[in-house]
Design a protein around this motif. Structure first.
Motif, mmCIF file in Angstrom:
data_model
loop_
_atom_site.group_PDB
_atom_site.id
_atom_site.type_symbol
_atom_site.label_atom_id
_atom_site.label_comp_id
_atom_site.label_asym_id
_atom_site.label_seq_id
_atom_site.Cartn_x
_atom_site.Cartn_y
_atom_site.Cartn_z
ATOM 1 N N ASP B 166 0.803 -1.201 0.000
ATOM 2 C CA ASP B 166 0.000 0.000 0.000
ATOM 3 C C ASP B 166 0.849 1.269 0.000
ATOM 4 N N ASP B 168 2.583 4.874 -1.359
ATOM 5 C CA ASP B 168 2.238 6.040 -2.178
ATOM 6 C C ASP B 168 3.151 6.091 -3.388
ATOM 7 N N PHE B 194 -2.789 0.579 -9.813
ATOM 8 C CA PHE B 194 -2.015 1.572 -9.071
ATOM 9 C C PHE B 194 -2.141 2.929 -9.737
ATOM 10 N N ARG B 199 -1.411 6.620 -7.684
ATOM 11 C CA ARG B 199 -0.125 6.457 -7.014
ATOM 12 C C ARG B 199 1.017 6.747 -7.986
#
Lengths: 313, 395
Positions: B166, B168, B194, B199
């Motif tokens: 998870d 960034d 993603f 992200r």
């Protein structure tokens, strides 16, 4: 530097702030737990007895020494098995923690070169794994002492958690420095292993401290007690084994005999240097203070060097 | 865009290369007196880049161009020698799948250990665990020791853990090409996911076409410097040209055009331009039409074939085939007849050049990506087609 915040990296290692490092390491304490778990699981994987193996070692010592010194050679230090183990287990924790800690960064090279995480968790987990083994071994000793009806319950037991805390501080302080040095100078590991052999014999584990101290002048005594492990081992011995007399002591053979009184009896010898508890707490306090300074220093060294770990491995 | 997710500012990285790295104290003391024997190697020089949040950036370059070093510096694994890097948000670096997996532990134990090292809490791992296992397709083996896994299973589990961290900012090094084709498609789907979630991703790959397909932007490194940066398609095109130059010295900017390439055609067995591709083992002819307005003495026509990763597969020229062209004026047709195409599958790139025998002057060159495709029905494994036959005898 939080896990989700803004990171700023330059050629300089970031300023060393021990409180910040402690916070960082605490935030990753689950990693330490998992690494300790890994160490223990790997050690006993595919064994039938598993963790029992850790406990068999002290058990063997206890049985052998108990039999030898109560049946065959009922002289010297009374209840030698208990005396020996209360010091030996301390030294085992120190030695395994320091040796495993020294090698921890090098042994985890594949992680260090591939994943960013606070590198401090590696030596900390190594010391932690030794602590878990220590707990099993102390359990064996306590069960043995209860089984033979050894009288050890009292305020003296307070020395055990105090001694353990100082021992962990001191071991961690050394392991952190040596693990970082070992990355650049692999000599460190050999030096540590060799030192651990010598260190064992200058620490009162298999012989009584007062026996040695009685033969030294005041400066040599100070030097002998300057070994940080000596006060720690003595605290465990005072805490578990207790203040005992050896030799021909007749009516003086009570737990709280005064040193002055013992000195009057020829052939009677106290095993530990002091009957009270304060002396041990005071000595432990000195080692604790020294360990705190040492931990700050070696953490600083570790932190400075850790920026280059991934390159040097 | 507001604040960039990753800002690289004047980053340089110097490695000291020792012939024999002195690592013991004694050697240190000894080599202290001698002059430093280390040779400086600058893996990166003055790299600057800003990567806006939510973009996918590809780092491309030949081997040793500094891609992985830059990724490691962004990921905080190594320190730059000078310059600085600012990043915003949780970073996960996939430099090696399953780094830190212990062979003696089970898949389950390794998932928890690996996830915590990558920064997940136990509770987070608990909640992702089923998805991780499902993604890795290892439901039946999750409680087996990892040492019994095949290498494919190993990397699948590693990838499954890493993409559930998870982050960034996700840093990926050559790991999208793991597992079989189905798993690769799954990985790329996840990458697309993603991207949709906004992200930031930095992908290192030597497969430039993958970068062109997946990334918005690309940075091309060469010898530790940024050679090109910007739109992924453009940079990848530059990269292909750059890669051609390594083995085809006729790929140069300063063409004189004294001889020009008018046409390059591929002809199959029937003498037709193949529309579906070339069958492995078939003959192939490369036909090059050149034209010189004024007489040119002894021009040489060269050709080179590259595979999809810009690796040189084959190179020849009229000087090699000892086929002198003499003085050329007007049009000529040069044909290279390959009797057997020795490749099994994939797209190939063709580069053709006309130049003087000593390469002092390059008159013209031409290159075409995906010039031809090799196909086999059914598709085969292996990369080389060896002409062969079989026979059976009764004994």
């Amino acid at each position: 530097m939080s896990a989700t915040g803004l990171h700023h990296r330059t050629s300089e290692s970031p300023r060393f702030n021990i409180l910040e490092r402690i916070r960082e390491v605490l935030s990753r304490r689950e990693v330490i737990g998992n690494l300790i778990g890994k160490e223990l699981k790997v050690k006993y994987k595919s064994t039938v007895l598993g963790v029992l193996w850790s406990m068999l070692n002290p058990l063997l010592y206890l049985v052998v020494f108990w039999v030898v010194f109560t049946v065959f050679l009922p002289a010297g230090i009374p209840d030698f098995a208990v005396f020996l183990l209360s010091g030996l287990l301390v030294y085992t924790l120190f030695a395994t923690g320091l040796a495993a800690g020294t090698g921890s960064v090098v042994d985890n090279a594949s992680l260090v070169t591939k994943v960013a995480f606070p590198r401090e968790v590696l030596p900390l987990a190594a010391v932690g794994a030794s602590l878990v083994n220590f707990a099993y071994q102390v359990a064996v000793l306590l069960v043995f002492m209860i089984a033979i009806g050894y009288d050890f319950v009292g305020w003296n037991l307070l020395l055990v958690p105090a001694g353990l805390t100082v021992l962990l501080l001191f071991t961690t302080a050394l392991a952190m420095g040596t693990s970082a040095l070992n990355v650049r100078y692999r000599d460190t590991m050999h030096l540590v292993e060799l030192s651990l052999i010598a260190w064992f014999w200058v620490t009162p584990i298999v012989y009584s401290a007062s026996l040695v101290l009685g033969r030294l002048d005041i400066w040599a005594q100070r030097l002998y007690l300057a070994n940080p492990l000596a006060p720690i081992v003595l605290a465990f011995q005072r805490g578990l084994y207790g203040y005992r007399l050896a030799g021909n002591c007749n009516d003086a053979g009570v737990q709280d005999a005064l040193p002055a009184r013992i000195a009057e009896l020829p052939g009677c010898q106290a095993i530990l240097p002091d009957p009270g508890l304060t002396w041990y707490f005071w000595r432990l306090g000195l080692v604790a203070a020294m360990s705190l300074v040492l931990i700050a220093l070696s953490w600083w060294i570790f932190f400075r060097m850790s920026g280059d770990f991934a390159e040097e491995l | 865009m507001t604040e960039p997710a990753v800002a690289v500012d004047g980053v340089s990285k110097r490695f000291k290369l020792y012939r024999e790295r002195p690592t013991s104290l004694k050697e240190r003391v000894i080599s202290f007196r001698r002059a430093e024997r280390a040779v400086d190697f600058w893996a990166l020089r003055d790299i600057s880049a800003e990567i806006p949040a939510g973009t996918t950036v590809g780092l491309i370059g030949a081997n040793g161009s500094g891609k992985t070093t830059l990724l490691k510096i962004i990921g905080g694994i190594i320190r730059p020698t000078s310059g600085e890097v600012r990043t915003r948000g949780r970073i996960a670096a996939l430099l090696e799948l399953g780094a830190g997996f212990h062979p003696e532990l089970t898949g389950r134990e390794n998932v928890y250990l690996n996830a915590s090292i990558l920064g997940l809490s136990r509770r987070e791992t608990d909640s992702y665990f089923d998805r991780i296992v499902e993604f890795s397709e290892l439901e039946r083996f999750i409680d087996n020791q990892v040492k019994h896994y095949s290498s494919g299973m190993f990397v699948r589990l590693g990838f499954a853990v890493a993409i559930h961290v998870d982050p960034d900012i996700l840093l990926v090094d050559e790991v999208l090409a793991v597992g079989d084709e189905a798993f690769q498609r799954k990985c790329l789907d996840r990458v697309a996911g993603f991207q949709e979630e906004g992200r930031t991703m930095i992908i290192v790959s030597h497969d430039a076409d993958l970068v062109a397909r997946v990334c918005d932007q690309a940075i091309m490194l060469d010898g530790g410097r940024v050679r090109a940066a910007g739109d992924a398609m453009e940079v990848v095109k530059d990269f292909h040209t750059h890669m051609l130059k390594i083995h085809a010295p006729f790929v140069r900017e300063d063409v004189t055009k004294e001889v020009e390439i008018r046409d390059v055609r591929l002809l199959n067995r029937k003498g037709e331009t193949p529309y579906r591709g070339v069958r492995a083992g078939d003959p192939l002819t490369v036909q090059v039409d050149i034209e010189a307005k004024l007489p040119v003495r002894d021009p040489v026509v060269s050709m080179a074939i590259y595979d999809g990763s810009d690796r040189l597969m084959f190179k020849t020229g009229t000087d090699w085939t000892q086929m002198p062209l003499g003085t050329v004026e007007g049009k000529r047709r040069v044909s290279f007849r390959i009797s057997t195409i020795p490749f099994t599958s994939g797209g190939y790139r063709l580069a053709v050049g006309v130049h003087s025998p000593d390469l002092a002057a390059v008159y013209d060159w031409y290159d075409q990506q995906g010039a031809f495709e090799i196909w086999r029905d059914p598709p085969r494994e292996g990369s080389v087609w060896v002409p062969h036959e079989s026979e059976v005898e009764e004994l």
